[in-house]
Design a protein around this motif. Sequence first.
Motif, PDB file in Angstrom:
ATOM      1  N   GLN A 153      -3.800   1.519  34.204  1.00 50.26           N
ATOM      2  CA  GLN A 153      -4.389   2.372  35.236  1.00 50.26           C
ATOM      3  C   GLN A 153      -5.594   1.668  35.850  1.00 50.26           C
ATOM      4  OE1 GLN A 153      -4.992   6.484  34.119  1.00 50.26           O
ATOM      5  NE2 GLN A 153      -3.076   6.562  32.955  1.00 50.26           N
ATOM      6  N   VAL A 154      -5.545   1.509  37.170  1.00 49.69           N
ATOM      7  CA  VAL A 154      -6.631   0.876  37.911  1.00 49.69           C
ATOM      8  C   VAL A 154      -7.338   1.981  38.692  1.00 49.69           C
ATOM      9  CG1 VAL A 154      -7.222  -0.838  39.661  1.00 49.69           C
ATOM     10  CG2 VAL A 154      -5.309  -1.272  38.092  1.00 49.69           C
ATOM     11  N   ALA A 155      -8.545   2.322  38.263  1.00 49.30           N
ATOM     12  CA  ALA A 155      -9.255   3.467  38.843  1.00 49.30           C
ATOM     13  C   ALA A 155     -10.187   3.030  39.965  1.00 49.30           C
ATOM     14  CB  ALA A 155     -10.049   4.174  37.755  1.00 49.30           C
ATOM     15  N   PHE A 156     -10.052   3.671  41.121  1.00 43.97           N
ATOM     16  CA  PHE A 156     -10.897   3.413  42.287  1.00 43.97           C
ATOM     17  C   PHE A 156     -11.943   4.519  42.410  1.00 43.97           C
ATOM     18  CE2 PHE A 156      -7.733   0.419  43.256  1.00 43.97           C
ATOM     19  CZ  PHE A 156      -8.116  -0.353  44.343  1.00 43.97           C
ATOM     20  N   ALA A 157     -13.206   4.112  42.506  1.00 42.90           N
ATOM     21  CA  ALA A 157     -14.284   5.087  42.662  1.00 42.90           C
ATOM     22  C   ALA A 157     -15.220   4.617  43.764  1.00 42.90           C
ATOM     23  CB  ALA A 157     -15.057   5.235  41.353  1.00 42.90           C
ATOM     24  N   GLY A 158     -15.922   5.563  44.372  1.00 40.99           N
ATOM     25  CA  GLY A 158     -16.893   5.195  45.398  1.00 40.99           C
ATOM     26  C   GLY A 158     -17.517   6.438  46.003  1.00 40.99           C
ATOM     27  N   ARG A 159     -18.664   6.247  46.644  1.00 40.32           N
ATOM     28  CA  ARG A 159     -19.309   7.368  47.327  1.00 40.32           C
ATOM     29  C   ARG A 159     -18.382   7.932  48.403  1.00 40.32           C
ATOM     30  NH1 ARG A 159     -23.437   4.279  48.324  1.00 40.32           N
ATOM     31  NH2 ARG A 159     -23.296   4.619  50.574  1.00 40.32           N
ATOM     32  N   SER A 160     -18.585   9.191  48.722  1.00 38.54           N
ATOM     33  CA  SER A 160     -17.667   9.889  49.620  1.00 38.54           C
ATOM     34  C   SER A 160     -17.480   9.221  50.981  1.00 38.54           C
ATOM     35  CB  SER A 160     -18.159  11.319  49.843  1.00 38.54           C
ATOM     36  OG  SER A 160     -18.113  12.015  48.631  1.00 38.54           O
ATOM     37  N   ASN A 161     -18.495   8.540  51.488  1.00 36.76           N
ATOM     38  CA  ASN A 161     -18.374   7.992  52.846  1.00 36.76           C
ATOM     39  C   ASN A 161     -18.306   6.468  52.870  1.00 36.76           C
ATOM     40  OD1 ASN A 161     -20.905   7.776  51.884  1.00 36.76           O
ATOM     41  ND2 ASN A 161     -21.961   8.349  53.747  1.00 36.76           N
ATOM     42  N   VAL A 162     -17.826   5.880  51.775  1.00 32.56           N
ATOM     43  CA  VAL A 162     -17.912   4.417  51.662  1.00 32.56           C
ATOM     44  C   VAL A 162     -16.627   3.716  52.137  1.00 32.56           C
ATOM     45  CG1 VAL A 162     -17.053   4.085  49.300  1.00 32.56           C
ATOM     46  CG2 VAL A 162     -18.950   2.673  50.132  1.00 32.56           C
ATOM     47  N   GLY A 163     -15.589   4.513  52.434  1.00 39.53           N
ATOM     48  CA  GLY A 163     -14.355   3.919  52.929  1.00 39.53           C
ATOM     49  C   GLY A 163     -13.348   3.594  51.841  1.00 39.53           C
ATOM     50  N   LYS A 164     -13.342   4.416  50.777  1.00 34.88           N
ATOM     51  CA  LYS A 164     -12.430   4.157  49.648  1.00 34.88           C
ATOM     52  C   LYS A 164     -10.964   4.208  50.094  1.00 34.88           C
ATOM     53  CE  LYS A 164     -12.823   7.199  46.336  1.00 34.88           C
ATOM     54  NZ  LYS A 164     -11.666   8.116  46.226  1.00 34.88           N
ATOM     55  N   SER A 165     -10.600   5.251  50.850  1.00 36.33           N
ATOM     56  CA  SER A 165      -9.213   5.364  51.318  1.00 36.33           C
ATOM     57  C   SER A 165      -8.834   4.179  52.197  1.00 36.33           C
ATOM     58  CB  SER A 165      -9.012   6.667  52.106  1.00 36.33           C
ATOM     59  OG  SER A 165      -9.252   7.772  51.269  1.00 36.33           O
ATOM     60  N   SER A 166      -9.770   3.743  53.037  1.00 36.83           N
ATOM     61  CA  SER A 166      -9.488   2.597  53.925  1.00 36.83           C
ATOM     62  C   SER A 166      -9.257   1.322  53.114  1.00 36.83           C
ATOM     63  CB  SER A 166     -10.654   2.377  54.900  1.00 36.83           C
ATOM     64  OG  SER A 166     -10.877   3.548  55.644  1.00 36.83           O
ATOM     65  N   LEU A 188      -2.880  -2.052  50.206  1.00 38.19           N
ATOM     66  CA  LEU A 188      -1.426  -1.831  50.176  1.00 38.19           C
ATOM     67  C   LEU A 188      -0.776  -2.168  51.516  1.00 38.19           C
ATOM     68  CD1 LEU A 188      -1.361   1.577  48.252  1.00 38.19           C
ATOM     69  CD2 LEU A 188      -1.019  -0.708  47.321  1.00 38.19           C
ATOM     70  N   ASN A 189      -1.600  -2.550  52.504  1.00 34.45           N
ATOM     71  CA  ASN A 189      -1.100  -2.800  53.865  1.00 34.45           C
ATOM     72  C   ASN A 189      -0.323  -1.607  54.408  1.00 34.45           C
ATOM     73  OD1 ASN A 189      -2.200  -5.200  54.665  1.00 34.45           O
ATOM     74  ND2 ASN A 189      -0.571  -6.461  53.780  1.00 34.45           N
ATOM     75  N   ARG A 190      -0.872  -0.405  54.153  1.00 38.81           N
ATOM     76  CA  ARG A 190      -0.249   0.819  54.665  1.00 38.81           C
ATOM     77  C   ARG A 190      -1.307   1.551  55.478  1.00 38.81           C
ATOM     78  NH1 ARG A 190       3.747   1.816  50.503  1.00 38.81           N
ATOM     79  NH2 ARG A 190       4.271   3.889  51.254  1.00 38.81           N
ATOM     80  N   LYS A 191      -0.894   2.084  56.623  1.00 38.41           N
ATOM     81  CA  LYS A 191      -1.884   2.717  57.510  1.00 38.41           C
ATOM     82  C   LYS A 191      -2.495   3.984  56.920  1.00 38.41           C
ATOM     83  CE  LYS A 191      -2.500   1.190  62.005  1.00 38.41           C
ATOM     84  NZ  LYS A 191      -2.026  -0.145  61.756  1.00 38.41           N
ATOM     85  N   ASN A 192      -1.647   4.924  56.527  1.00 40.73           N
ATOM     86  CA  ASN A 192      -2.177   6.222  56.094  1.00 40.73           C
ATOM     87  C   ASN A 192      -1.747   6.587  54.693  1.00 40.73           C
ATOM     88  OD1 ASN A 192      -3.392   6.762  58.638  1.00 40.73           O
ATOM     89  ND2 ASN A 192      -1.335   7.136  59.438  1.00 40.73           N
ATOM     90  N   PHE A 193      -1.712   5.577  53.819  1.00 39.44           N
ATOM     91  CA  PHE A 193      -1.222   5.868  52.470  1.00 39.44           C
ATOM     92  C   PHE A 193      -2.184   6.797  51.745  1.00 39.44           C
ATOM     93  CE2 PHE A 193      -0.509   5.028  47.980  1.00 39.44           C
ATOM     94  CZ  PHE A 193       0.836   5.324  47.920  1.00 39.44           C
ATOM     95  N   ALA A 194      -3.434   6.336  51.608  1.00 34.06           N
ATOM     96  CA  ALA A 194      -4.467   7.223  51.057  1.00 34.06           C
ATOM     97  C   ALA A 194      -5.068   7.922  52.267  1.00 34.06           C
ATOM     98  CB  ALA A 194      -5.515   6.412  50.311  1.00 34.06           C
ATOM     99  N   ARG A 195      -5.135   9.224  52.218  1.00 37.02           N
ATOM    100  CA  ARG A 195      -5.623   9.971  53.388  1.00 37.02           C
ATOM    101  C   ARG A 195      -7.044   9.549  53.740  1.00 37.02           C
ATOM    102  NH1 ARG A 195      -3.649  14.326  50.780  1.00 37.02           N
ATOM    103  NH2 ARG A 195      -5.715  15.093  50.331  1.00 37.02           N
ATOM    104  N   VAL A 196      -7.245   9.223  55.009  1.00 37.65           N
ATOM    105  CA  VAL A 196      -8.592   8.899  55.477  1.00 37.65           C
ATOM    106  C   VAL A 196      -9.131  10.162  56.123  1.00 37.65           C
ATOM    107  CG1 VAL A 196      -9.948   7.436  56.994  1.00 37.65           C
ATOM    108  CG2 VAL A 196      -7.937   6.503  55.870  1.00 37.65           C
ATOM    109  N   VAL A 208      -5.367   4.765  40.532  1.00 35.87           N
ATOM    110  CA  VAL A 208      -5.924   6.094  40.292  1.00 35.87           C
ATOM    111  C   VAL A 208      -7.108   6.292  41.244  1.00 35.87           C
ATOM    112  CG1 VAL A 208      -6.866   7.670  38.559  1.00 35.87           C
ATOM    113  CG2 VAL A 208      -5.258   5.868  37.861  1.00 35.87           C
ATOM    114  N   ASP A 209      -6.949   7.236  42.152  1.00 36.77           N
ATOM    115  CA  ASP A 209      -7.980   7.499  43.166  1.00 36.77           C
ATOM    116  C   ASP A 209      -8.865   8.637  42.657  1.00 36.77           C
ATOM    117  OD1 ASP A 209      -9.430   7.586  45.492  1.00 36.77           O
ATOM    118  OD2 ASP A 209      -7.822   8.397  46.740  1.00 36.77           O
ATOM    119  N   LEU A 210     -10.107   8.290  42.293  1.00 39.98           N
ATOM    120  CA  LEU A 210     -11.027   9.284  41.724  1.00 39.98           C
ATOM    121  C   LEU A 210     -11.782  10.017  42.845  1.00 39.98           C
ATOM    122  CD1 LEU A 210     -12.519   7.115  38.832  1.00 39.98           C
ATOM    123  CD2 LEU A 210     -10.771   8.897  38.642  1.00 39.98           C
TER     124      LEU A 210
END
Length: 197
Positions: free
Chosen positions: A27-40, A46-54, A76-78
């Motif tokens: 499991q690779v966990a991604f964390a970050g402040r709310s406005n830091v661009g985690k989804s981007s 993944l080279n996907r436009k809207n995979f993680a909701r922005v 894992v998107d925290l």
Amino acid sequence: MTVNLQKAEFVLSAVSPKNFIQDGLPQVAFAGRSNVGKSSVINRLLNRKNFARVGAAPGKTIHVNYFSIDRTFYLVDLPGYGYAKVSKAERDRWGKLMEDYFSRPDLLTLGVMIVDARHKPTADDCTMARWFRDTGCPLVVVANKLDKLKKSEIEPNLQVIWDTLALREEDTLIPFSAEKGTGREELLGAILTGIEQ
């Protein structure tokens, strides 16, 4: 190891510890402040436009979201922390969910923490780095929004991030731009190395 990033699929949103996936896959966990661009960052990786909701409004990830990547590992998107305009009760609930996740170091293979390359990490960022360190898993820090810095600012800013988060020799700091794709190969390499260990 080769992983087909096109084979990425959403698996589930864990709202409580009983939903955490425990099937032995890394499991690779991604964390970050709310406005830091985690989804981007995730979308760029993944080279996907809207995979993680922005989200236009920060703080859209409110559960622990699991994505299966080529059935090889979970991304894992925290929940984002620090900014989202939500009630204190909701923030406390996220905090509890995060604590529960981090109290299970056996689940975590690699931590990926996203910070803003333009700014000194916040107290929340330092806490998050410490949580990752306390699990004993390797930590990769992604300094996003690199494209917004002048060339002369990059090295000094990266040094401030390294020092503020008290990173260790074994940690990795990757200058990154979700906008331009800078650092994508380095991040992918760090993840693949992390899940192989």
